[in-house]
Design a protein around this motif. Structure first.
Motif, PDB file in Angstrom:
ATOM      1  N   LEU A   1     -31.402  14.202 -19.501  1.00  0.00           N
ATOM      2  CA  LEU A   1     -31.960  13.320 -18.472  1.00  0.00           C
ATOM      3  C   LEU A   1     -32.066  14.046 -17.137  1.00  0.00           C
ATOM      4  O   LEU A   1     -31.312  14.979 -16.868  1.00  0.00           O
ATOM      5  CB  LEU A   1     -31.063  12.091 -18.277  1.00  0.00           C
ATOM      6  CG  LEU A   1     -30.848  11.159 -19.454  1.00  0.00           C
ATOM      7  CD1 LEU A   1     -29.861  10.066 -19.085  1.00  0.00           C
ATOM      8  CD2 LEU A   1     -32.155  10.548 -19.924  1.00  0.00           C
TER       9      LEU A   1
ATOM     10  N   SER B   1     -31.869   4.159 -13.799  1.00  0.00           N
ATOM     11  CA  SER B   1     -31.890   3.390 -15.042  1.00  0.00           C
ATOM     12  C   SER B   1     -30.519   3.359 -15.704  1.00  0.00           C
ATOM     13  O   SER B   1     -30.032   2.301 -16.110  1.00  0.00           O
ATOM     14  CB  SER B   1     -32.921   3.992 -15.996  1.00  0.00           C
ATOM     15  OG  SER B   1     -32.888   3.348 -17.234  1.00  0.00           O
ATOM     16  N   HIS B   2     -29.884   4.531 -15.818  1.00  0.00           N
ATOM     17  CA  HIS B   2     -28.566   4.562 -16.452  1.00  0.00           C
ATOM     18  C   HIS B   2     -27.511   3.890 -15.574  1.00  0.00           C
ATOM     19  O   HIS B   2     -26.634   3.188 -16.082  1.00  0.00           O
ATOM     20  CB  HIS B   2     -28.141   5.989 -16.806  1.00  0.00           C
ATOM     21  CG  HIS B   2     -27.021   6.008 -17.788  1.00  0.00           C
ATOM     22  ND1 HIS B   2     -27.186   5.626 -19.099  1.00  0.00           N
ATOM     23  CD2 HIS B   2     -25.712   6.316 -17.646  1.00  0.00           C
ATOM     24  CE1 HIS B   2     -26.016   5.698 -19.715  1.00  0.00           C
ATOM     25  NE2 HIS B   2     -25.109   6.119 -18.863  1.00  0.00           N
TER      26      HIS B   2
ATOM     27  N   HIS C   1     -34.220   8.234 -14.151  1.00  0.00           N
ATOM     28  CA  HIS C   1     -33.166   8.243 -15.177  1.00  0.00           C
ATOM     29  C   HIS C   1     -31.809   7.860 -14.577  1.00  0.00           C
ATOM     30  O   HIS C   1     -31.044   7.096 -15.181  1.00  0.00           O
ATOM     31  CB  HIS C   1     -33.043   9.621 -15.832  1.00  0.00           C
ATOM     32  CG  HIS C   1     -34.177   9.971 -16.723  1.00  0.00           C
ATOM     33  ND1 HIS C   1     -34.678  11.243 -16.813  1.00  0.00           N
ATOM     34  CD2 HIS C   1     -34.924   9.228 -17.567  1.00  0.00           C
ATOM     35  CE1 HIS C   1     -35.666  11.276 -17.676  1.00  0.00           C
ATOM     36  NE2 HIS C   1     -35.846  10.054 -18.146  1.00  0.00           N
TER      37      HIS C   1
END
Length: 146
Positions: free
Chosen positions: A51, A62-63, A59
């Motif tokens: 990522l 999002s995580h 990323h």
């Protein structure tokens, strides 16, 4: 041993209220905590090599959001934390093979992110309650490793 026995009813309510408040900014809180973890514990980056975890990346946000929403979901009914986290336990232990020490490291970084975001609302009582909760959260995620 009951992990959540150390939390009073009021602490459980406070934890739930804080996470409900933070849900709309989940990606910001989560990304902040992850960046703090990567800066303080560079070895944790190895699990994210696939990522883009640079500051501001999609990323990372999002995580970070996934992490905060999982923590918030567990806070809705702390007495069911093991049940709520069962799928994440399996995923992290058997598929991702995350070193369980990282859950503790992220918990510490999450506390700092919460303190920064909540400011004066992150009272000593809130801090202590959240520390207990995040410790229990990390312990539950680590259970499959035993």
């Amino acid at each position: 041993m009951k992990l959540t026995a150390m939390l009073s009813r009021r602490e459980k309510e406070l934890i739930k209220e804080i996470w409900e408040r933070l849900t709309p900014v989940a990606e910001n809180i989560g990304a902040d905590a992850l960046l703090r973890m990567f800066a303080s514990y560079p070895g944790t980056k190895t699990y994210f090599s696939h990522l883009d975890i640079s500051p501001g990346s999609s990323h990372l946000f999002s995580h970070g959001k996934k992490i905060v929403l999982a923590i918030a979901e567990g806070a809705k009914d702390i007495s069911q934390l093991t049940v709520t986290l069962a799928p994440l336990q399996t995923l992290h232990a058997y598929q991702l093979r995350i070193d369980p020490t990282n859950f503790k490291l992220l918990s510490h970084c999450m506390l700092v992110a919460l303190a920064c975001y909540l400011g004066e609302d992150f009272t000593p009582v809130a801090h202590a309650a959240m520390d207990k909760y995040l410790s229990a959260f990390a312990a539950v995620l680590s259970e499959k490793y035993r």
